[in-house]
Design an enzyme around this catalytic site. Structure first.
Site, PDB file in Angstrom:
ATOM      1  N   ASN A  85     -10.206  -0.212  -0.233  1.00 54.92           N
ATOM      2  CA  ASN A  85      -8.742  -0.160  -0.177  1.00 54.92           C
ATOM      3  C   ASN A  85      -8.197  -0.770  -1.462  1.00 54.92           C
ATOM      4  O   ASN A  85      -8.290  -1.979  -1.669  1.00 54.92           O
ATOM      5  CB  ASN A  85      -8.253  -0.940   1.045  1.00 54.92           C
ATOM      6  CG  ASN A  85      -6.743  -0.898   1.213  1.00 54.92           C
ATOM      7  OD1 ASN A  85      -6.006  -0.524   0.304  1.00 54.92           O
ATOM      8  ND2 ASN A  85      -6.276  -1.301   2.383  1.00 54.92           N
TER       9      ASN A  85
ATOM     10  N   HIS B 179      -3.180   7.141   1.997  1.00 54.28           N
ATOM     11  CA  HIS B 179      -3.623   5.842   1.495  1.00 54.28           C
ATOM     12  C   HIS B 179      -5.032   5.589   2.006  1.00 54.28           C
ATOM     13  O   HIS B 179      -5.313   5.748   3.199  1.00 54.28           O
ATOM     14  CB  HIS B 179      -2.658   4.756   1.991  1.00 54.28           C
ATOM     15  CG  HIS B 179      -3.180   3.369   1.850  1.00 54.28           C
ATOM     16  ND1 HIS B 179      -3.751   2.898   0.685  1.00 54.28           N
ATOM     17  CD2 HIS B 179      -3.228   2.340   2.741  1.00 54.28           C
ATOM     18  CE1 HIS B 179      -4.119   1.644   0.859  1.00 54.28           C
ATOM     19  NE2 HIS B 179      -3.826   1.283   2.097  1.00 54.28           N
TER      20      HIS B 179
ATOM     21  N   CYS C  40       0.801  -1.221   0.000  1.00 57.76           N
ATOM     22  CA  CYS C  40       0.000   0.000   0.000  1.00 57.76           C
ATOM     23  C   CYS C  40       0.836   1.274   0.000  1.00 57.76           C
ATOM     24  O   CYS C  40       0.313   2.351  -0.285  1.00 57.76           O
ATOM     25  CB  CYS C  40      -0.950  -0.005   1.196  1.00 57.76           C
ATOM     26  SG  CYS C  40      -2.059  -1.435   1.242  1.00 57.76           S
TER      27      CYS C  40
END
Length: 329
Positions: free
Chosen positions: A286, A256, A123
């Site tokens: 996500n 993020h 990520c």
């Protein structure tokens, strides 16, 4: 000899989400058929996620990256053949090898022999990619670069584990950066601590043509949350210090897009008003390395992020990795 006043500037952004949009209720209905209980209320309360997008069968990470890249190249107004560096940040490559970046280079029709490689920081991958490109451009090694975050996380989700399968989605985001005598990427800070590798991982490998271990994503949610809220504030402050800026100098925070509670925690710790944080997790879920460039492109195209704005990007992911960059857009 490299120019001492050389910077890398963002010329254009692009993004792409697969056509299939899956709401929480639709996902809950699918999971119920497998005996897994969840609900829209449960997912929203814990994550802020309302929907996500899943790639179609046969649609690969490089396919998503291609469309996002084409949009970024169009927005930048550059000749694709001028792109002499492609970095694709991904944890879900098309193949073991060749790299997704090489596949993308071919799909874009770029034949100039420029460098292309994948970057694996989960990520944090896009933040790592921006810092890497900035270093390459400042050194004089490259002039025009394409940085892509692209993921098909739906392929590594265990849909019997409601603690992970409700969190992730597929997508891609891309930016074109080019050498400039005007400041663009002002600073970056990157870190990793492999001692935390077990709390977020996909612990499988290929041996003899079969997968050894697990090919499904595993996450210790509480441990990840605790670590993330700690390191994100620190790396944001570090990047700001390097750029000689204070939090109040930041026009937009683009973290993020993992969990709204983690994002809000960082925003509060930096004493930024919530309206200066770009939030897309509700509609995207996500998307790992794709989440920051996806959110950046949304904010650029809807007019929030304007030329001259100071943008702080930051991410944390499996590895454990974390990083941040301050960008004058």
């Amino acid at each position: 000899m490299a120019q001492t006043n050389l910077y890398s500037r963002v010329l254009g952004t692009g993004s792409y989400l697969p056509a299939e949009r899956v709401t929480n209720q639709e996902l809950a209905d699918r999971l119920a058929k497998q005996g897994v209980e969840t609900s829209d209320e449960w997912i929203v309360a814990r994550t802020g996620i309302h929907a996500r997008h899943f790639a179609a069968p046969g649609q690969t990470t490089s396919d998503l990256a291609l469309i996002a890249s084409q949009k970024a190249i169009e927005a930048a107004g550059v000749d694709p053949q001028s792109i002499d560096l492609i970095i694709v940040a991904t944890s879900t490559p098309d193949f073991v090898f060749p790299s997704t970046a090489c596949l993308l280079q071919n799909k874009l029709g770029i034949r100039n022999g420029g460098a292309a490689f994948d970057l694996q920081a989960v990520c944090s991958g896009f933040a790592y990619g921006v810092a890497t490109v900035d270093s390459f451009i400042r050194s004089g090694l490259n002039r025009t670069a394409l940085v892509v975050g692209a993921e098909t996380f739906s392929r590594i989700l265990d849909f019997k584990d409601r603690t992970t399968c409700v969190l992730f989605g597929d997508g891609a985001g891309a930016v074109v950066l080019q050498a400039s005598d005007e400041p663009g990427v002002l600073s970056s800070a990157l870190h990793a601590d492999g001692s935390h590798s077990g709390i977020l991982c996909t612990p499988g490998n290929v041996n003899g043509g079969v997968v050894e271990g697990s090919a499904f994503l595993y996450m210790d949610g509480q441990a990840v949350f605790k670590l993330a809220v700690n390191v994100l504030e620190k790396v944001a402050v570090e990047a700001l210090d390097k750029a000689k800026l204070a939090p109040e100098d930041i026009d937009w925070l683009i973290p993020h897009q993992a969990n709204i509670r983690i994002m809000q925690s960082t925003c509060r710790k930096l004493h930024l008003p919530p309206e200066r944080m770009v939030v897309t997790v509700g509609e995207h879920g996500n998307t790992s390395a794709a989440s920051i460039p996806l959110a950046l492109d949304v904010a650029v195209r809807d007019g929030r992020v304007k030329r001259g704005d100071n943008v702080l990007i930051e991410g944390v992911g499996g590895g454990f990795t974390w990083g941040a960059s301050v960008i004058r857009y």
